[in-house]
Scaffold this motif. Sequence first.
Motif, PDB file in Angstrom:
ATOM      1  N   GLU A   5      11.810  15.094  27.433  1.00  0.00           N
ATOM      2  CA  GLU A   5      12.098  16.230  26.571  1.00  0.00           C
ATOM      3  C   GLU A   5      10.807  16.688  25.905  1.00  0.00           C
ATOM      4  OE1 GLU A   5      15.546  16.146  23.982  1.00  0.00           O
ATOM      5  OE2 GLU A   5      16.256  14.399  25.090  1.00  0.00           O
ATOM      6  N   TYR A   6      10.681  18.006  25.793  1.00  0.00           N
ATOM      7  CA  TYR A   6       9.494  18.605  25.181  1.00  0.00           C
ATOM      8  C   TYR A   6       9.936  19.644  24.167  1.00  0.00           C
ATOM      9  CZ  TYR A   6       7.009  16.487  29.072  1.00  0.00           C
ATOM     10  OH  TYR A   6       6.504  15.589  29.969  1.00  0.00           O
ATOM     11  N   GLU A   7       9.052  19.928  23.216  1.00  0.00           N
ATOM     12  CA  GLU A   7       9.288  20.989  22.243  1.00  0.00           C
ATOM     13  C   GLU A   7       8.023  21.835  22.163  1.00  0.00           C
ATOM     14  OE1 GLU A   7      11.304  21.486  17.941  1.00  0.00           O
ATOM     15  OE2 GLU A   7       9.827  19.885  18.104  1.00  0.00           O
ATOM     16  N   THR A  12       9.283  26.700  19.151  1.00  0.00           N
ATOM     17  CA  THR A  12      10.146  25.553  18.839  1.00  0.00           C
ATOM     18  C   THR A  12      11.297  25.357  19.833  1.00  0.00           C
ATOM     19  OG1 THR A  12      11.618  26.697  17.293  1.00  0.00           O
ATOM     20  CG2 THR A  12       9.610  25.700  16.366  1.00  0.00           C
ATOM     21  N   HIS A  13      11.175  25.952  21.009  1.00  0.00           N
ATOM     22  CA  HIS A  13      12.187  25.778  22.060  1.00  0.00           C
ATOM     23  C   HIS A  13      12.103  24.353  22.596  1.00  0.00           C
ATOM     24  CE1 HIS A  13      14.782  26.712  25.445  1.00  0.00           C
ATOM     25  NE2 HIS A  13      13.863  26.217  26.257  1.00  0.00           N
ATOM     26  N   ARG A  14      13.269  23.687  22.724  1.00  0.00           N
ATOM     27  CA  ARG A  14      13.322  22.345  23.320  1.00  0.00           C
ATOM     28  C   ARG A  14      13.788  22.465  24.751  1.00  0.00           C
ATOM     29  NH1 ARG A  14      14.726  17.040  20.321  1.00  0.00           N
ATOM     30  NH2 ARG A  14      13.084  17.095  18.784  1.00  0.00           N
ATOM     31  N   CYS A  32       6.176  25.913  28.295  1.00  0.00           N
ATOM     32  CA  CYS A  32       7.481  26.249  27.733  1.00  0.00           C
ATOM     33  C   CYS A  32       8.156  27.296  28.615  1.00  0.00           C
ATOM     34  CB  CYS A  32       7.300  26.785  26.318  1.00  0.00           C
ATOM     35  SG  CYS A  32       8.819  27.396  25.571  1.00  0.00           S
TER      36      CYS A  32
END
Length: 89
Positions: A5-7, A12-14, A32
Motif C-alpha cells: 500500500e502506498y499514499e 493523499t490518495h491511497r 500515484c
Amino acid sequence: MPIYEYECDLCTHRFEQLVMPAQARLAVDRTCPSCRSSQVKHVPSLFAVDSESTRQTNKNQGRRLAQKDLTEQKHAEMEAIVHHHRDHQ
C-alpha cells in the motif's frame, strides 16, 4: 506476491500495487494513479484475520445485504406494476 500500500504525498490518495519479487529488491519508481506524482510513500498494511467467527460474521452481513437488495427490488417491481395499472385505466 505481496501487495503493498502506498499514499501520495501530494493528493493523499491511497492505492495498492502488486510487487513482483524481483521488483521488491529494486528501487522501482512508484507513481500515484490519481495525480501521477512520484512522491509516494509506503504505508503499513492491515493484516487479515480468518477464523470461523469472522467467516460467519461476513456471511451473515452478506445475507442481510442480499435480503435488503431483494426487498428493494420487490418494492420497485410493485411500484412499477401499480404505476402501469394507473396509467392504463
